[in-house]
Design a protein around this motif. Structure first.
Motif, PDB file in Angstrom:
ATOM      1  N   ASP A  31      54.657  22.291  37.598  1.00 11.19           N
ATOM      2  CA  ASP A  31      54.744  23.171  38.814  1.00 11.19           C
ATOM      3  C   ASP A  31      54.390  22.137  40.059  1.00 11.19           C
ATOM      4  OD1 ASP A  31      54.331  24.778  41.066  1.00 11.19           O
ATOM      5  OD2 ASP A  31      52.957  26.410  40.107  1.00 11.19           O
ATOM      6  N   ASP A  82      51.501  23.884  43.393  1.00  9.86           N
ATOM      7  CA  ASP A  82      51.102  25.336  43.041  1.00  9.86           C
ATOM      8  C   ASP A  82      50.096  25.687  44.480  1.00  9.86           C
ATOM      9  OD1 ASP A  82      50.526  27.789  41.421  1.00  9.86           O
ATOM     10  OD2 ASP A  82      48.782  26.976  41.547  1.00  9.86           O
ATOM     11  N   GLU A  92      52.268  26.918  34.447  1.00 11.45           N
ATOM     12  CA  GLU A  92      50.845  27.062  34.937  1.00 11.45           C
ATOM     13  C   GLU A  92      50.187  27.542  33.775  1.00 11.45           C
ATOM     14  OE1 GLU A  92      52.276  28.901  39.332  1.00 11.45           O
ATOM     15  OE2 GLU A  92      52.464  30.165  37.407  1.00 11.45           O
TER      16      GLU A  92
END
Ligand code: AHM
Ligand code: MG
Length: 341
Positions: A118, A121, A285
């Motif tokens: 990611d 984030d 995540e």
């Protein structure tokens, strides 16, 4: 009183020490971690000057999940895609910002690793100067053939060989684990190096913090509501009694996770009415942070069992997430077991 100077260790030399534990290692994995470090430095530089140049604000486009994409998301995504696997170590790259994974031709180079990340984030917080972060997970390719496919991509967190995150906050920190403890490095911008600042991070068994978006309370299931009520007022206690935890919620997973890792606490993102499967993504995540927390002595669950045991059915699969101090998450799992994920 004399102060013994601390020995300074760069992340590169720390990673090299790790390689020495595996005498047969080719150096590909070391190179890959160094690629991530390099990309993190570039993104950090850009995040830090975001307020100074015309880079803030949304592009107006949406990512595959229909969320607004910030310009820095695009930038961070491009940087990581460009920097990863410069020596041909990576066979698959997946990003929160890409609808489909990128399958590299298995040509020259070993192409032994799968990297999912990611890039930025918590990006909805950028305009407010709130900490954001990068999360990454590294898996080993399964197939020995010249072609890689979904079986190489869709692996459970238990198969991760390394994972970590970068937090772009009051300072930039990179925290990673490759199965030999969890280590944190702080970027010294004056020399452009990540220096070992947090060796062997362990998280308290029980924490004093709970982190959840309580604005979602009306749409939680009754067991989730009761769980959060007891976190607030004290386990098994009546409303208003002492002994509960304090609340801290930034709304930036890396920042909430990092604080709770250091101080002890639990982060919750339960299912909500509009996100019955949870909001956070398993592969880019939840699973990478689950590996970090488990290596620091904590635990991560989807409410039924370990996050690390879930095999993804697609790159962007979402899960409910309860992560942090081991005792707290085990207790939450017990409260929710059999009722919901
Ligand atoms: P993002 O990856 O699009 O930035 O979304 C994930 C973020 C997490 O950083 C954070 O924990 C969560 O979304 C916050 O969600 P909410 O605003 O619903 O509380
Ligand atoms: Mg995210």
């Amino acid at each position: 009183m004399t102060n013994t100077p601390r020995i300074l260790q760069t992340i590169e030399s720390h990673i090299l020490d790790l390689q020495k534990l595996h005498p047969a290692a080719s150096g590909d994995f070391t190179g890959l971690l160094n690629d991530i470090t390099f990309a993190a430095k570039i993104v950090s530089r850009e995040v830090n000057k975001a307020g100074l140049v015309d880079i803030l604000g949304a592009t107006g486009e949406s990512n595959v999940q229909g969320e607004t994409v910030q310009k820095l998301d695009d930038y961070a995504n491009a940087v990581f895609l460009k920097c990863l696997g410069t020596r041909g170590q990576v066979c698959i790259m997946g990003s929160e910002e890409l609808a489909e994974p990128i399958f590299n031709d298995v040509g020259p180079g070993s192409h032994n690793y799968v990297v999912i990340f990611d890039p930025l984030d918590g990006s909805s917080n950028i305009d407010a100067n709130v900490s954001v972060g990068t999360i990454f997970g590294i898996w080993k390719r399964r197939s020995l053939l010249n072609k890689v496919g979904p079986a190489d991509l869709l692996q459970p967190g238990r198969q991760l060989v390394a994972s970590g995150y970068v937090i772009y906050g009051s300072s930039t920190m990179l925290v990673y684990t490759a199965g030999h403890g969890v280590h944190g490095f702080t970027l010294d911008p004056s020399i452009g190096e990540f220096l070992l600042s947090h060796e062997n991070i362990t998280t308290p068994f029980v924490g004093g913090i709970y982190s959840v978006n309580e604005g979602n309370e009306p749409t939680w299931s009754e067991p989730v509501r009761e769980t959060v009520r007891q976190l607030k007022y004290g386990r098994d206690s009546g409303r208003g009694s002492a002994g509960g935890k304090t609340s801290r919620y930034i709304g930036s997973l890396v920042a909430d996770f990092h604080r709770n890792l250091l101080y002890g606490g639990v982060f919750l993102y339960p299912p909500t009415a509009d996100k019955p499967g949870g909001k956070l993504r398993l592969m880019c995540e939840a699973a990478p942070l689950a590996l970090v927390v488990e290596n620091a002595g904590g635990y991560a669950s989807d409410g039924r069992g370990p996050i690390l045991d879930i095999t993804p059915d697609q790159l962007h699969m979402r899960v409910p997430l309860y992560i942090g101090s081991r005792d707290d998450v085990m207790w939450i799992e017990k409260m929710l077991s059999g009722v919901q994920r």
